[in-house]
Design a protein around this motif. Structure first.
Motif: not given
Lengths: 679, 317
Positions: A62-85
């Protein structure tokens, strides 16, 4: 440090590299020879980290960026990883090419362009990592805007501004639809479930069940939104406009990688967030995909601008990807998970393949463009002599793109056809009947791709130069460009001859998407069998060994050459072309792009909107022109545009330009509101 | 995989190039008899190849590397295609390397190379031939794939060895779907091998030629390799047709008696097939080039119909 932290660091590095371009905007040595190569290293590192992380457990942040009470959530799973490759590997090749490709005085200053380019890369990476609707939409919009600025680099030309406008418009219509889709997804469990604050994270959407109606609504909106980005019929019109307008590395990036983020989106929504597909979603996607694939192939065959030709070929490939997704959805809805795994593997594999060969081909057109200043196929020709590097590497891309063994395009086509062949046995007999027809259409598309690619390569690189000036000024690509092209060509070859290794990695993605259960995947066969033999179900049902095939072809070629030389002779005499003894042969007697596609124009005539200007026998200056246009433009877009204009005129009636009238409007509104509120 | 099968595979690799010109010679002989001409000797294609290898190569000034490399690649692709089709035994070590789809891919690879070579010198005939070849190809390829698919649906496999095993060792049942596929396959083979009614291998008339127009610039050893590859293509298509529709007599295990029986069976089937081809060619007339898409479109429809018939009538649902 977790993989996701490293990835975040690398994305920040891309942004910093981009910002550094502003220091000396017009200094080519700084921007071209320093910043872009740094971006290459970041791309390689990104691909490496993601490749390592593909079999890890999902990591969230969870990033401390974004609006108040609306932080950015990030997640790395196999699908993201494959497209990142995919993103990192392709970006490395394109960036190193771009570093040698930049020239003075072409549109936007190189430093600013580098900023836009690196923001584009970073935002694509964030799209793949985002784990809530807010972060996703912010990254998605940054991606659309940065690519819009890149497309309109050369904004002094009106047709480029027009192409950019069309691109921006369709990108935003799509974005609205995606936003609505997320709205439906997070709320369909019933409003107020999370004490008044809507929970917009993907984790919440994944956990909520969706009934048939809202699930279908969300799926339809996602298909529309991501389809607009991918160039699915009938939202494909921006592709053939935007790709030729953009500088070649940008076209390569958009076609090779950005279109895949849309595929990522469809996979994320339909297999991860909505996990219970209905059978007719699959059939609808299959039908749309088939139409796009055939349409793209038929139209790319008649183009006479080399980048437009490749853009239509991208529509065709996107169509094939959607065919695979449609098949996978259909199988999953009937609970045939083993076949779903096969179709999904084909889709993921084709994503990698298309990224490699299409960016390679777009970069080759860039080199040709710089060498000749000419995009029109009718003026090129014979470029294999002045530019051997580009030509031979383009030949690899062409073979891959035409789906021919032993290169990579064939592997995913093979997997897709296998998925069709094993499909009989669907419980729905009408769908069962549809499958052979769909398989036939896929086979026809693949064969048309061969036609298109022969046309592309032969007209640009073979034959005689169609204009005298072309051969005099043409020169081969510089060494940085050659490295970029060779990297992508090497990817084409490796993906082609080592499918088992690739499928073993893709298996983690397939399993992550399909969840636990009792089924086998093509990856299982890869784990158990030997590393040469690709056999998705079992070896006596279907198998393919590209490396053996490649070695056998090479062995026979070498043996034949040796035998011919040993027993006979190597005498060669150079002479004028024979051509049945016709001595007055000139370069203008070769086929032009229009000539080469004439048979197809005749066979598929109803599909095109043709305008012909034919010379008559008495013309002093005979003139022949043929323009091929898209029916969709006239049947869909212009009517919609007319409706929008009509609506705007009605609204304009209110606009009188006098302050007294506007005050009256405010007053009336106030009274109406007071009446409403009173009750 | 043992020594015998490897030897057998090697034997098949040599047999295909050796036998292929014989088939061409036989077809030419049959055709001459049917047309009441005196026939050329059976070994005439070998004499021609030998002569061409002796001659020097005349290259156009602007012929590129593609033009010089293409004959070797086309020849290698065709040798490979002829080798992976099970003709003498279904237990081939190279069998798993390529299934039926890969086989169609190899044919397509050869077609792309020959079309590129045709466009390389940049003469009007070369480009005309390449364009027409690709026109024939883009319809013939899916039709071929579909007719193979019908056979693979019946045997639940795209592996050629399994198809031949299943179809060859079943009890005799007439599959209507295979009949459709067989007609489609015959039409495709006529078109793909530059035969009447789509192309005419014996003329150099600009209105009709496809294959000959593409290879007009070739001479000497290059031309020999291309002609040999064309003969191999004819041989490979015949073997594929036999494997799909007349698979009887291909043994699973390799013994000397089995092998000689299979070889005799193959020669017999090829002789009959070649004579039938000559008959078809004699009885039909060359079509206009723009009738070719209709002809191949019909083949495509028939092949798809074959698959549908199989799904509707033969799956027993």
């Amino acid at each position: 440090m977790h993989s996701i932290d490293w990835l975040l660091l690398l994305i920040t590095a891309w942004l910093l590299i981009g910002l550094a371009g502003l220091i000396a905007q017009r200094n080519l040595a700084w921007v071209g020879k320093t910043l872009y190569p740094l971006g290459v290293l970041v791309g390689l590192a990104l691909a490496g980290v993601a490749l390592m992380a593909i079999d890890n457990k999902p990591e969230a942040l969870v990033l401390p960026l974004g609006l108040p009470d609306l932080p950015f959530h990030l997640r790395l799973d196999a699908l993201s990883a494959m497209f990142l490759v995919l993103l990192g590997g392709t970006a490395a090749g394109i960036s190193i090419f771009a570093s040698g490709y930049l020239r003075k005085g072409e549109g936007t200053a190189p430093g600013l362009q580098s900023l836009e380019y690196h923001i584009f890369l970073a935002s694509m990476a964030l799209v793949l990592l985002a784990d809530d609707a807010y972060a996703f939409m912010v990254a998605w919009e940054s991606m659309a805007l940065s690519s819009f600025f890149l497309v309109t680099s050369d904004h002094r030309k009106p047709e480029i501004r027009h192409a950019g406008y069309l691109y921006l418009l369709i990108a935003h219509v799509g974005a609205i639809s995606i936003l609505l889709c997320f709205g439906v997804l997070q709320s369909s469990a019933g409003m107020g479930a999370t004490n008044g604050v809507a929970d917009y994270t993907f984790a919440h959407m994944r956990a909520t069940g969706h009934d048939a109606f809202w699930g279908s609504a969300a799926f339809g909106l996602a298909l529309f939104g991501f389809g607009a980005k991918a160039g699915l019929l009938p939202l494909h019109v921006w592709l053939p406009e935007a790709h030729p307008a953009a500088p070649s590395p940008v076209s390569a990036m958009m076609s090779g990688v950005m279109l895949k983020t849309a595929i990522y989106g469809v996979l994320r929504v339909s297999f991860d967030l909505l996990h219970q597909p209905l059978w007719w979603w699959g059939v609808a996607v299959l039908a749309l995909g088939l139409l796009s694939a055939l349409f793209g192939a038929i139209f790319s065959a008649v183009q006479s601008d080399m980048k437009r030709l490749l853009a239509y070929s991208s529509i065709e490939n996107i169509g094939l990807l959607f065919v695979g997704i449609g098949l996978a959805l259909t199988f999953q809805s009937f609970g045939m998970i083993t076949l779903t795994a096969l179709a999904l593997t084909a889709v993921l594999y084709h994503c990698l393949n298309h990224a490699a060969f299409k960016s390679l081909l777009f970069l080759c057109t860039g080199s040709v463009l710089h060498a000749t200043r000419e995009r029109s196929l009718g003026k090129l020709g014979g470029l294999i002599h002045p530019m051997p590097w580009v030509a031979w590497l383009a030949l690899l891309g062409v073979i891959a793109s035409a789906g021919l063994p032993p290169l990579n395009g064939f592997v995913s086509e093979w997997l897709l056809l296998q998925a069709f062949l094993f499909s009989p046995g669907l419980p729905h007999s009408y769908i069962n009947m549809l499958i052979p027809v769909a398989a036939a259409a896929v086979a026809l598309t693949a064969a048309l791709a061969g036609y298109v690619m022969v046309k592309f390569f032969a007209i640009v690189f073979l034959g005689q130069p169609r204009e005298d000036t072309i051969s005099q000024q043409a020169h081969d690509a510089g060494w940085l460009e050659r490295i970029g092209l060779s990297w992508l060509a090497a990817l084409c070859v490796l993906l082609g001859v080592l499918p088992v290794t690739v499928i073993e990695r893709l298996d983690f993605v397939v399993r992550a998407l399909l969840g636990a259960g009792d089924y086998t995947t093509p990856g299982d066969a890869a784990h158990s069998g030997d590393w040469l033999l690709l056999a998705p179900i079992s070896a006596d049902r279907a198998s393919y060994e590209p490396l053996v095939l490649l070695l056998m072809i090479s062995a026979v070629v070498v043996a034949t050459f040796a035998i011919v030389r040993r027993f006979w002779h190597g005498r060669v005499r150079r002479s004028a072309a024979w051509d049945c003894g016709f001595a007055l042969q000139t370069a203008r007697m070769q086929d032009t792009a229009e000539g080469f596609s004439q048979p197809l124009r005749q066979v598929f005539e109803p599909f095109y909107r043709l305008k012909r200007e034919l010379p008559t026998s008495f013309d002093r200056a005979p003139f022949y022109r043929v323009v091929v246009e898209d029916h969709f433009w006239y049947w869909l877009y212009l009517p919609v545009a007319r409706c929008a204009e009509f609506g705007a005129r009605l609204v304009a009636f209110l606009q009188r330009g006098r302050i007294a009238i506007y005050l009256l409007y405010s007053f009336l509104t106030l009274i109406v509101l007071l009446f409403l509120v009173r009750g | 995989m043992n020594l015998t099968t490897i030897l057998l595979q090697f034997f098949a690799l040599i047999l295909a190039p050796v036998l292929a010109p014989l088939l061409t010679g036989w077809i030419n002989q049959c055709r001459a008899w049917l047309q009441n001409r005196s026939a050329p000797p059976l070994l005439q294609p070998y004499y021609q190849l030998g002569k061409l290898f002796e001659k020097e190569v005349v290259l156009a000034h602007n012929a590129s590397g593609v033009f010089r490399a293409a004959p070797y690649f086309i020849f290698a692709a065709m040798v490979l295609a002829a080798t992976i089709i099970p003709t003498l035994s279904t237990d081939l070590p190279f069998g798993p390397a390529a299934d039926a789809i890969a086989l169609v891919g190899i044919f397509a690879l050869a077609r792309v190379f020959i079309a590129l070579a045709g466009m390389d010198v940049g003469t009007s005939f070369g480009t005309l031939g390449a364009r027409r070849e690709m026109l024939v190809g883009f319809l013939a390829e899916p039709a071929l794939l579909m007719s193979i698919f019908t056979a693979s649906l019946i045997s639940h496999s795209t592996s050629l060895s399994t198809i031949v095993d299943t179809l060859g060792h079943r009890e005799f049942v007439i599959y209507p779907s295979l009949a459709f596929a067989g007609v489609a396959f015959t039409m495709v083979s006529l078109a793909e091998n530059a035969r009447i009614p789509v192309d005419n291998p014996t003329t150099h008339l600009e209105l009709t030629m496809i294959h000959e127009a593409m290879i007009l610039e070739y001479s000497g050893r290059h031309l020999a390799l291309i002609e040999w590859a064309a003969a191999l293509k004819m041989y490979a298509y015949s073997c594929l047709g036999l494997a799909l529709f007349f698979p009887w007599g291909v043994p699973q295990d390799v013994t000397l008696s089995n092998l000689s029986l299979a070889l005799a069976g193959l020669l017999f089937k090829l002789a009959i097939g070649g004579a039938l081809l000559a008959l078809i060619e004699t009885l039909s007339a060359k079509m206009r080039i723009f009738r070719a898409p209709e002809f191949l479109g019909t083949a495509f429809m028939l092949a798809v119909l074959g698959m549908l018939v199989h799904l509707l009538l033969e799956t027993g649902k």
